[in-house]
Design a protein around this motif. Structure first.
Motif, PDB file in Angstrom:
ATOM      1  N   THR A 118       2.936  18.538 -90.705  1.00 20.01           N
ATOM      2  CA  THR A 118       2.528  19.904 -91.011  1.00 20.01           C
ATOM      3  C   THR A 118       3.712  20.267 -91.798  1.00 20.01           C
ATOM      4  N   ASP A 146       9.921  11.709 -85.011  1.00 18.66           N
ATOM      5  CA  ASP A 146       9.402  10.267 -84.836  1.00 18.66           C
ATOM      6  C   ASP A 146      10.359   9.288 -84.675  1.00 18.66           C
ATOM      7  N   ARG A 187      -1.568  17.258 -82.311  1.00 14.61           N
ATOM      8  CA  ARG A 187      -0.431  17.161 -81.852  1.00 14.61           C
ATOM      9  C   ARG A 187      -0.219  18.434 -80.636  1.00 14.61           C
TER      10      ARG A 187
HETATM   11  C1  WTA Z   1       1.906  11.529 -86.483  1.00 11.18           C
HETATM   12  C2  WTA Z   1      -0.297  15.347 -89.632  1.00 11.18           C
HETATM   13  C3  WTA Z   1       2.001   7.170 -87.687  1.00 11.18           C
HETATM   14  C4  WTA Z   1       3.600  11.525 -86.365  1.00 11.18           C
HETATM   15  C5  WTA Z   1      -0.459  15.058 -91.020  1.00 11.18           C
HETATM   16  C6  WTA Z   1       4.030  12.876 -87.158  1.00 11.18           C
HETATM   17  C7  WTA Z   1       1.606   9.535 -87.833  1.00 11.18           C
HETATM   18  C8  WTA Z   1       2.814  13.877 -86.497  1.00 11.18           C
HETATM   19  C9  WTA Z   1       1.139   9.154 -89.077  1.00 11.18           C
HETATM   20  C10 WTA Z   1       2.396  14.938 -87.453  1.00 11.18           C
HETATM   21  C11 WTA Z   1       1.027   7.920 -89.514  1.00 11.18           C
HETATM   22  C12 WTA Z   1       1.020  11.198 -88.691  1.00 11.18           C
HETATM   23  N1  WTA Z   1       1.647   6.976 -88.834  1.00 11.18           N
HETATM   24  N2  WTA Z   1       2.151   8.350 -87.193  1.00 11.18           N
HETATM   25  N3  WTA Z   1       0.348   7.659 -90.601  1.00 11.18           N
HETATM   26  N4  WTA Z   1       0.686  10.383 -89.642  1.00 11.18           N
HETATM   27  N5  WTA Z   1       1.700  10.802 -87.744  1.00 11.18           N
HETATM   28  O1  WTA Z   1       1.727  17.807 -88.113  1.00 11.18           O
HETATM   29  O2  WTA Z   1       4.038  11.509 -85.266  1.00 11.18           O
HETATM   30  O3  WTA Z   1      -0.538  17.392 -87.241  1.00 11.18           O
HETATM   31  O4  WTA Z   1       5.234  13.289 -86.498  1.00 11.18           O
HETATM   32  O5  WTA Z   1       0.582  16.219 -89.097  1.00 11.18           O
HETATM   33  O6  WTA Z   1       1.670  12.895 -86.501  1.00 11.18           O
HETATM   34  O7  WTA Z   1       1.321  15.804 -86.896  1.00 11.18           O
HETATM   35  P1  WTA Z   1       0.779  16.840 -88.017  1.00 11.18           P
END
Ligand code: WTA
Length: 652
Positions: A421, A508, A534
């Motif tokens: 995000t 991460d 999340r």
């Molecule tokens: C995880 C979603 C591994 C990660 C776009 C990050 C991923 C959180 C991946 C963000 C990926 C997102 N491989 N982990 N391809 N894409 N993450 O804010 O832990 O909902 O910090 O955004 O999702 O989640 P958000």
């Protein structure tokens, strides 16, 4: 190709180069990629500046590409543009006036198609509707909608008049909606009577009523789109039907030139405290970053039909259903519903019916499809697909291989896209015509992005450490709404800056392999990922302790085959309470009421104590071991009362 053995599925280390036929046609070829990387390295600001100039329409040019006063970044300072202009108006003049902008299908099977000209008209009308309700540039507007075209129209209408939207996922409860509307001080809410999901109507307007009944003083108007047609209560003077307002407003609404740094939207996301963070994105940098990542990573070509299965309530929906693809003049497919027992193969049916060529979804969905077998996808014609993507969580190699073979028929490159995000757009991902992929790795940073894996001192730790970004980028979040201190503390001070070098801390864990590929391992903080969503453990704990029967709660994630992680709550009851099955059900429901159905715990364990350190900190690591049913590992010497662990173990 021979069937892979179990061993090779578990430890997939094959390389998948881009299919030659794909690479030849790709927007970004290996040669172009080399040039771009060199350009970005030699002159990072010049690189972004050139793209901003070539790819977007500006009402007024900027004076400065970047003003970096860490951690405060301003991009394209002094420039003026309008995101809805870039998504709509300019396509009317560049040959896409009659091109399909949006194809939408509702769960009951109703279909709507809008050309760029029609979408432009609808958005202009919507924008004038908002003005008629008294919404002005600079106001905040809540959007709580099902997945219908009006959700995208509402966002674009806000962008058009320079009101910041805050979209709240329709699966969030009234309570969660109230918190977000209050924090954003929204002046209006755009909603619908309800939406279709899994063969049932999800009532939305009643949730808005509940949220507002608890007092959100800033909200003056509620604009209601009719979708499902069931009876809803309308509060006179406050609530207005869109279909009654629409005929009274004009279709003429020029886009308001906005400062590049004007707030475009706030999107709330979970962090490590009980209160979600209002992530702020601004206009110019976000537009450029969503635009260029979408174009290169999804290799958008004029004739593509592009489908991202996210909900507009998440960042993926913002950047890759609405703003990124429309800014590129793409044809976007949008679906209201979800796979459901009555139609487990609806995604494959939709791909075949609408000739989808680019398909972007979440690993959790892929794992669920994989579990229900190959027969369902094989019944449908998936030959229109040419590119597949994943987002939201790490993808296990087994699911990757299944996606590649059964859905992609071994023809389609897969882009595993890592971002957040906060980052506004994709940060680490293959480019489909360039990068040889490795199942489970998001591969390499996007050109111009300096990602790294470091230790807490900021020194490189490729074997395992924290994922950071070393330089500002146009799509980065600008602040936490009304809380710059939290912005600084959460992202920029976890790893202290050194020698003028600031580290954006993503939260991460990751490592890099010998080819420099990134492998993202998951969160290192108290955030868990449930079906790609999340959730903060503190948020869940505050929801539990707000129930009178609960004295204390600790929540951890447990590895789950389908959802990635499942929520396990350890609960200490208040004096005099008995831990019954009915109380367990009541507490689960309570969390749903406080946050939403995505937050329902899979398991609640009653206990009389929690493992704590002598200073009173809950040792979550031990709870995670217990929840996973694995043995206790690691050091337990700081545990205050060793008997707690024994008792917790026996209770299982
Ligand atoms: C995880 C979603 C591994 C990660 C776009 C990050 C991923 C959180 C991946 C963000 C990926 C997102 N491989 N982990 N391809 N894409 N993450 O804010 O832990 O909902 O910090 O955004 O999702 O989640 P958000």
């Amino acid at each position: 190709m021979s069937q892979p053995t179990l061993e090779s599925i578990l430890q997939e280390n094959r390389l998948f180069p881009p299919p030659p036929a794909f690479a030849q046609q790709a927007r970004i070829t290996p040669e172009r990629y080399e040039q771009l990387c060199r350009e970005a390295e030699r002159d990072p600001l010049g690189f972004w500046e050139r793209l901003a100039r070539e790819e977007l329409h500006w009402f007024k040019p900027w004076q400065q590409v970047l003003q970096w006063d860490p951690p405060q970044a301003q991009w394209f300072v002094g420039g003026q543009l309008n995101l809805s202009y870039n998504c709509l108006d300019r396509h009317l003049e560049n040959g896409r006036r009659h091109k399909t902008a949006l194809i939408w299908e509702g769960e009951p099977g109703d279909i709507r198609t809008l050309t760029y000209e029609q979408l432009h008209q609808e958005v202009c009308r919507f924008a004038n509707g908002l003005k008629a309700l008294g919404i002005q540039t600079g106001d905040r507007v809540g959007i709580y909608m099902p997945m219908i075209p009006e959700a995208a129209m509402a966002m674009l209408a806000c962008a058009r008049i320079g009101a910041a939207h805050t979209v709240v996922f329709g699966g969030f409860s009234a309570e969660a909606l109230k918190d977000r509307l209050r924090d954003a001080e929204a002046k209006a809410v755009i909603t619908a009577d309800g939406g279709w999901r899994k063969d049932a109507i999800v009532p939305l307007k009643p949730q808005v009523d509940l949220a507002l009944a608890e007092g959100v003083p800033s909200v003056e108007k509620v604009l209601v789109v009719q979708r499902t047609g069931q009876a809803v209560e309308m509060t006179p003077g406050r609530d207005i039907w869109w279909h009654e307002l629409a005929p009274t407003v004009s279709e003429d609404c020029p886009a308001q030139p906005m400062d590049a740094e004007a707030m475009l939207f706030i999107l709330y996301t979970s962090g490590t405290t009980g209160k979600p963070k209002g992530v702020v994105h601004t206009t110019g940098g976000y537009n450029l970053y969503a635009h260029i990542t979408c174009q290169w990573i999804f290799d958008l070509q004029e004739e593509d039909i592009y489908w991202c299965t996210a909900d507009v309530g998440w960042i993926t929906g913002h950047s890759y259903i609405v703003y990124g693809p429309l800014s590129n003049g793409a044809t976007v497919f949008m679906y209201e519903g979800a796979p459901r027992p009555s139609k487990p193969d609806c995604f494959w049916e939709l791909i075949a019916r609408h000739r989808i060529s680019i398909f972007y979804t979440a690993p959790t969905a892929i794992r669920a499809f994989m579990k229900s077998g190959d027969a369902l996808p094989r019944q449908h014609d998936l030959s229109s697909l040419r590119l597949l993507g994943t987002v939201g969580e790490p993808i296990n190699p087994e699911a990757w291989i299944w996606y590649h073979t059964v859905i992609g028929n071994e023809r389609c490159p897969i882009v595993d896209t890592w971002w957040q995000t906060e980052t506004g757009g994709i940060m680490i991902s293959p480019l489909p015509g360039v990068t040889a992929t490795k199942p489970g790795s998001a591969t390499r940073p996007f050109p111009g992005i300096q990602a790294d894996v470091v230790d807490l001192e900021g020194d490189p730790a490729p074997a395992g450490g924290y994922l950071v970004i070393r330089q500002p980028w146009p799509g980065m979040m600008r602040t936490v709404y009304k809380d710059p201190q939290r912005f600084r503390a959460s992202y920029w001070e976890k790893i202290p800056p050194k020698d003028g070098q600031y580290f954006y801390f993503a939260g991460d864990g990751a490592h890099r392999d010998e080819d420099g590929y990134f492998w993202v391992m998951g969160r290192v903080d108290d955030v868990i990922s449930v079906a790609g969503h999340r959730l903060g453990t503190m948020e869940l704990e505050s929801a539990l302790v707000s129930h009178p029967a609960v004295a204390e709660a600790a929540v951890v994630g447990r590895p789950d085959e389908l959802k990635g992680e499942a929520i396990v709550a350890f609960v200490i009851l208040s004096d005099g309470q008995e831990g019954s099955e009915s109380l367990r059900q009541e507490l689960m429901q309570h969390v749903v009421t406080e946050i939403g159905a995505i937050a329902r715990p899979s398991e609640i364990r009653f206990t009389d104590a929690l493992p704590k350190t002598r200073s009173g900190k809950i040792m979550r690591r031990l709870l995670r071991n217990l929840a996973a049913g694995s043995g206790i590992s690691g050091d337990t010497s700081t545990l205050e009362d060793r008997g707690v662990l024994e008792r917790l173990r026996q209770e299982v």
